[in-house]
Motif scaffolding. Sequence first.
Motif, PDB file in Angstrom:
ATOM      1  N   ILE A   1     -53.607 -55.953  -9.621  1.00  0.00           N
ATOM      2  CA  ILE A   1     -52.636 -57.384  -9.392  1.00  0.00           C
ATOM      3  C   ILE A   1     -52.393 -56.274  -7.759  1.00  0.00           C
ATOM      4  O   ILE A   1     -52.210 -54.803  -7.735  1.00  0.00           O
ATOM      5  CB  ILE A   1     -51.897 -57.435  -9.789  1.00  0.00           C
ATOM      6  CG1 ILE A   1     -50.950 -56.474  -9.896  1.00  0.00           C
ATOM      7  CG2 ILE A   1     -51.778 -57.922 -11.136  1.00  0.00           C
ATOM      8  CD1 ILE A   1     -49.725 -56.845 -10.385  1.00  0.00           C
ATOM      9  N   PHE A   2     -52.544 -57.634  -6.722  1.00  0.00           N
ATOM     10  CA  PHE A   2     -52.439 -56.762  -5.433  1.00  0.00           C
ATOM     11  C   PHE A   2     -50.858 -57.671  -5.208  1.00  0.00           C
ATOM     12  O   PHE A   2     -50.759 -58.693  -5.366  1.00  0.00           O
ATOM     13  CB  PHE A   2     -53.144 -57.958  -4.122  1.00  0.00           C
ATOM     14  CG  PHE A   2     -54.724 -57.573  -4.381  1.00  0.00           C
ATOM     15  CD1 PHE A   2     -55.410 -56.499  -3.725  1.00  0.00           C
ATOM     16  CD2 PHE A   2     -55.485 -58.355  -4.918  1.00  0.00           C
ATOM     17  CE1 PHE A   2     -56.994 -55.872  -4.005  1.00  0.00           C
ATOM     18  CE2 PHE A   2     -57.058 -58.376  -5.569  1.00  0.00           C
ATOM     19  CZ  PHE A   2     -57.359 -56.681  -4.928  1.00  0.00           C
ATOM     20  N   THR A   3     -50.319 -56.454  -4.850  1.00  0.00           N
ATOM     21  CA  THR A   3     -48.716 -56.744  -4.980  1.00  0.00           C
ATOM     22  C   THR A   3     -48.896 -57.320  -3.167  1.00  0.00           C
ATOM     23  O   THR A   3     -49.366 -56.197  -2.173  1.00  0.00           O
ATOM     24  CB  THR A   3     -48.325 -55.066  -4.704  1.00  0.00           C
ATOM     25  OG1 THR A   3     -48.607 -54.244  -4.232  1.00  0.00           O
ATOM     26  CG2 THR A   3     -48.017 -55.337  -5.900  1.00  0.00           C
ATOM     27  N   PRO A   4     -47.857 -57.569  -2.441  1.00  0.00           N
ATOM     28  CA  PRO A   4     -46.460 -58.703  -2.827  1.00  0.00           C
ATOM     29  C   PRO A   4     -47.713 -59.528  -3.934  1.00  0.00           C
ATOM     30  O   PRO A   4     -48.358 -59.814  -3.668  1.00  0.00           O
ATOM     31  CB  PRO A   4     -45.550 -59.183  -2.060  1.00  0.00           C
ATOM     32  CG  PRO A   4     -46.687 -58.760  -0.867  1.00  0.00           C
ATOM     33  CD  PRO A   4     -46.930 -57.823  -1.199  1.00  0.00           C
ATOM     34  N   ALA A   5     -47.104 -59.409  -6.130  1.00  0.00           N
ATOM     35  CA  ALA A   5     -47.839 -60.600  -6.192  1.00  0.00           C
ATOM     36  C   ALA A   5     -46.568 -61.072  -6.797  1.00  0.00           C
ATOM     37  O   ALA A   5     -45.247 -61.157  -7.211  1.00  0.00           O
ATOM     38  CB  ALA A   5     -48.618 -59.629  -7.881  1.00  0.00           C
ATOM     39  N   TYR A   6     -47.763 -62.433  -7.774  1.00  0.00           N
ATOM     40  CA  TYR A   6     -46.363 -63.800  -8.186  1.00  0.00           C
ATOM     41  C   TYR A   6     -46.287 -62.911  -9.664  1.00  0.00           C
ATOM     42  O   TYR A   6     -46.543 -62.706  -9.222  1.00  0.00           O
ATOM     43  CB  TYR A   6     -47.980 -64.417  -7.991  1.00  0.00           C
ATOM     44  CG  TYR A   6     -46.699 -65.434  -9.250  1.00  0.00           C
ATOM     45  CD1 TYR A   6     -46.010 -66.587  -8.166  1.00  0.00           C
ATOM     46  CD2 TYR A   6     -47.187 -66.390  -9.890  1.00  0.00           C
ATOM     47  CE1 TYR A   6     -45.639 -67.893  -8.383  1.00  0.00           C
ATOM     48  CE2 TYR A   6     -46.551 -67.378 -10.858  1.00  0.00           C
ATOM     49  CZ  TYR A   6     -45.887 -67.759  -9.820  1.00  0.00           C
ATOM     50  OH  TYR A   6     -44.977 -69.741 -10.474  1.00  0.00           O
ATOM     51  N   ASP A   7     -45.071 -63.828  -9.391  1.00  0.00           N
ATOM     52  CA  ASP A   7     -43.656 -62.795 -10.687  1.00  0.00           C
ATOM     53  C   ASP A   7     -44.495 -62.462 -12.061  1.00  0.00           C
ATOM     54  O   ASP A   7     -44.210 -62.198 -13.143  1.00  0.00           O
ATOM     55  CB  ASP A   7     -42.328 -63.524 -10.626  1.00  0.00           C
ATOM     56  CG  ASP A   7     -41.964 -64.270 -10.817  1.00  0.00           C
ATOM     57  OD1 ASP A   7     -42.829 -64.967 -10.615  1.00  0.00           O
ATOM     58  OD2 ASP A   7     -41.351 -64.327 -11.774  1.00  0.00           O
ATOM     59  N   ALA A   8     -44.956 -63.866 -12.479  1.00  0.00           N
ATOM     60  CA  ALA A   8     -45.781 -63.787 -13.617  1.00  0.00           C
ATOM     61  C   ALA A   8     -46.943 -63.318 -14.205  1.00  0.00           C
ATOM     62  O   ALA A   8     -46.565 -62.461 -15.441  1.00  0.00           O
ATOM     63  CB  ALA A   8     -46.151 -65.771 -13.899  1.00  0.00           C
ATOM     64  N   TYR A   9     -47.528 -61.758 -13.225  1.00  0.00           N
ATOM     65  CA  TYR A   9     -48.708 -61.089 -13.358  1.00  0.00           C
ATOM     66  C   TYR A   9     -48.107 -60.561 -14.612  1.00  0.00           C
ATOM     67  O   TYR A   9     -49.036 -60.261 -15.263  1.00  0.00           O
ATOM     68  CB  TYR A   9     -49.273 -60.937 -12.491  1.00  0.00           C
ATOM     69  CG  TYR A   9     -49.956 -62.422 -11.202  1.00  0.00           C
ATOM     70  CD1 TYR A   9     -49.778 -63.596 -12.222  1.00  0.00           C
ATOM     71  CD2 TYR A   9     -50.174 -62.113  -9.977  1.00  0.00           C
ATOM     72  CE1 TYR A   9     -50.655 -64.782 -10.912  1.00  0.00           C
ATOM     73  CE2 TYR A   9     -50.628 -62.593  -8.924  1.00  0.00           C
ATOM     74  CZ  TYR A   9     -50.602 -64.074  -9.174  1.00  0.00           C
ATOM     75  OH  TYR A   9     -51.306 -65.145  -8.334  1.00  0.00           O
ATOM     76  N   ALA A  10     -47.583 -59.582 -13.655  1.00  0.00           N
ATOM     77  CA  ALA A  10     -47.598 -58.314 -14.614  1.00  0.00           C
ATOM     78  C   ALA A  10     -46.636 -58.355 -15.837  1.00  0.00           C
ATOM     79  O   ALA A  10     -47.369 -57.997 -16.964  1.00  0.00           O
ATOM     80  CB  ALA A  10     -46.614 -57.557 -13.684  1.00  0.00           C
TER      81      ALA A  10
END
Length: 384
Positions: free
Chosen positions: A112-121
């Motif tokens: 995932i590329f951060t900053p990443a939408y909070d649901a991914y991780a």
Amino acid sequence: MHPLYQQMATSVFERMSLAAAKHGAVNLGQGFPDFGWPPEILDAAARAVIEGSNQYAPSRGLPALREAVAAHYSRHQGLDLGAENICVTSGATEALAAAILATVSPGDEVIIFTPAYDAYAPLIRRAGGTPVEVPLQPPGWRIERAALEAAVSLETRAIIFNNPHNPTGRLFDLDELATLAEVAVANDLIVISDEVWEHILLDGQRFTPVASLAGMPERTLKCGSAGKIFSLTGWKIGWLAASTELATLAARAHQFLTFASAPNLQAAVAYGMNDGDAWLQPMRDRFARARDRMTQGLEAAGFAVLPSASTYFLCVDLAASGISLDDEAFAAQAVAQAGVAVVPLSAFAERDPPKHMIRLCFAKRDETIDAGVEAMAKARNLMT
Ligand code: PMP
Ligand code: GLN
């Protein structure tokens, strides 16, 4: 109790919206517009509640909506899709969950590329996978081939990509898309492409879907959202678009997440998707004016605003604005003492996130923007 949920904090969007309600603050945190939904789509939904079916929709979605989504993407993005390539979900959030559950197995790594939408991780972890962060560096937030390649291992199964990008408001360019596609093809990776902001493009930019790139149609799960397209975030109607094989796999995950979404809202979204595209450019112009109004107001109040050309969001660099508090401390004081809710950017990464930036939602009426800017100016006076 599952240990994952014991460690997890409440979502930053929920946290900031609850704080805004508690303090009666202007809510520029969670991303939702306070204008702009087409009244004819609301009428279509009302009619569908009274006159249409109120029983379970087919699990993969109303045929009319699946056809409308496929036709929409053929028309706007040149994608070669039919109803068999679409699975309707309860928002893009469920599309992401279904895509991840269908493709990620225990032991897999997902980039995932951060900053990443909070649901991914959290979703990757719940599927038994491990999120591997590739940090994008401000202020350019560019995808660098070396950083992406360094993150790939023998365990890598997928990349979750988000374009246009929440929270930075960036549209990645064709070179970066080519890098992503080449790395995916070279390593035989799935790409879950979160394209919910595909129509919120300001300044005349053009959007290229990942699935249109060489080697990508068979390995891309595209996530979309009617919430963003029609400024109806509360409706939670989204979808996946993918090869027939990947769409079918994701549909099997979806049948045990929600099975199906509200039929009347699906019918109204189908109506909207078929109702021509005359609303699109006025919507973009309206959001661009809102962004400009908020940017000018914040700059006049002494804030350093980063450029944004898509999504509902712009970011402010607190350090460059003369504020030494970190983003969480600023957000906590701004909502409680100055009356404005914002989102701290450090919530979008786990590994060494930058702590000097906040995100604001500009998709608001003039009076909301002006009240928010006034409260931000108050916050700056309190905190410098
Ligand atoms: N992905 C991104 C990048 C988003 O910004 C959002 C919502 N703002 C979602 C997914 C979730 O979309 P939905 O509300 O349709 O579930
Ligand atoms: N996606 C919205 C945002 O970025 C929030 C969605 C949510 O609250 N889950 O603000």
